[in-house]
Design a protein around this motif. Structure first.
Motif, mmCIF file in Angstrom:
data_model
loop_
_atom_site.group_PDB
_atom_site.id
_atom_site.type_symbol
_atom_site.label_atom_id
_atom_site.label_comp_id
_atom_site.label_asym_id
_atom_site.label_seq_id
_atom_site.Cartn_x
_atom_site.Cartn_y
_atom_site.Cartn_z
ATOM 1 N N LYS A 67 -11.984 0.575 -1.783
ATOM 2 C CA LYS A 67 -11.716 1.702 -0.876
ATOM 3 C C LYS A 67 -12.795 2.759 -1.069
ATOM 4 C CE LYS A 67 -6.694 1.370 -1.239
ATOM 5 N NZ LYS A 67 -5.519 2.057 -1.783
ATOM 6 N N ASP B 194 -2.622 -3.515 -3.162
ATOM 7 C CA ASP B 194 -3.278 -2.361 -3.758
ATOM 8 C C ASP B 194 -3.103 -2.418 -5.276
ATOM 9 O OD1 ASP B 194 -4.660 0.051 -3.798
ATOM 10 O OD2 ASP B 194 -2.829 1.238 -3.654
ATOM 11 N N GLU C 125 0.860 -1.194 0.000
ATOM 12 C CA GLU C 125 0.000 0.000 0.000
ATOM 13 C C GLU C 125 0.892 1.238 0.000
ATOM 14 O OE1 GLU C 125 -3.545 0.713 0.062
ATOM 15 O OE2 GLU C 125 -2.419 2.580 -0.255
ATOM 16 N N ASP C 126 0.625 2.143 -0.947
ATOM 17 C CA ASP C 126 1.488 3.326 -1.031
ATOM 18 C C ASP C 126 0.976 4.517 -0.222
ATOM 19 O OD1 ASP C 126 -0.551 3.246 -2.960
ATOM 20 O OD2 ASP C 126 0.408 4.833 -4.111
ATOM 21 N N MET D 207 -3.196 0.394 -7.577
ATOM 22 C CA MET D 207 -2.337 1.470 -8.088
ATOM 23 C C MET D 207 -1.150 1.651 -7.152
ATOM 24 S SD MET D 207 -3.916 2.611 -10.793
ATOM 25 C CE MET D 207 -3.535 4.330 -11.077
HETATM 26 CA CA CA Z 1 -2.430 3.180 -4.303
#
Ligand code: CA
Length: 229
Positions: A107, A58, A14-15, A60
């Protein structure tokens, strides 16, 4: 607190650091070990070094997107993957790509929901590994149009039989309603999501009559259906 070796390890990819932090906290409170990566291109090397019990991936991500990661992972590993995405429309597209993820979460999600999904996926895997002897004997013969469950013949319509055949070919895989429709009807008849739901409902009723204490076909909320043996 001592960490036991059999505590499942969840890899969070997760970024968004804040989101990852909240997830780590919730998972730790629920008795899991966690590891966090921010970049997609770090996942495969990490999995090869130290295989986790489940990956929250995730879509992206910097470095490499979640789809590409999942595809490569499936070439050498069956580690369960829950994909997270910011767009609910994306889920149908992801299902269509048949990446081999075990579940999808949209999300914004509550960390509690994610923990529940993680538990559910791990439990499913566990029962698949431990319950092999209890596995129901489900037979579907698409050429003679006959099906049976633990030796008892099932009286199915042709559409129900095709539906069961499709689900049975890939147990544990989630099919969207669109994917099921494509496989159920060879002509271009106008069918709706409701039609699929109605067939699933009837099929479930017939399976249930044969094996009352076991739910074989599961609804995956907002996504579609899955057969678990
Ligand atoms: Ca992301």
């Amino acid at each position: 607190m001592a960490i036991m070796m059999n505590t499942p390890l969840i890899l969070i990819v997760e970024d968004e650091p804040k989101l990852a932090g909240v997830l780590q906290e919730y998972l730790a409170q629920s008795g899991f070990r966690t590891l966090h990566l921010q970049r997609g291109d770090e996942v495969i090397p990490e999995v090869r070094r130290q295989p986790p019990d489940l990956i929250l991936l995730d879509l992206m991500l910097p470095g490499r997107d979640g789809m590409a990661v999942c595809r490569e992972l499936r070439q050498f590993s069956n580690i369960p993957v829950i994909m997270t995405t910011a767009r609910v429309e994306e889920i149908d597209r992801l299902l269509g790509l048949e990446l081999g993820a075990d579940d999808y979460v949209c999300k914004p999600y509550s960390p509690k929901e994610v923990v529940a999904r993680v538990r559910a996926v791990l439990r499913r895997l566990d029962s698949r590994l431990n319950d092999q002897s209890q596995k129901p004997d489900l037979q579907v013969d698409i050429t003679s149009y006959q099906a049976s469950l633990d030796g008892q013949p099932l009286d199915l319509t042709p559409v129900e039989l095709r539906l069961l055949h499709t689900l049975l070919k890939q147990p544990g895989r989630v099919f969207s309603r669109d994917q099921l429709m494509d496989r159920l009807y060879t002509d271009n008849r106008l069918v709706t999501d409701r039609t699929v739901d109605a067939h699933v409902k009837n099929l479930r009723r017939k399976l249930d009559a044969c094996m009352p204490n076991r739910e074989l076909i599961h609804s995956v909320y907002g996504v579609g259906y899955r057969l678990d043996l």
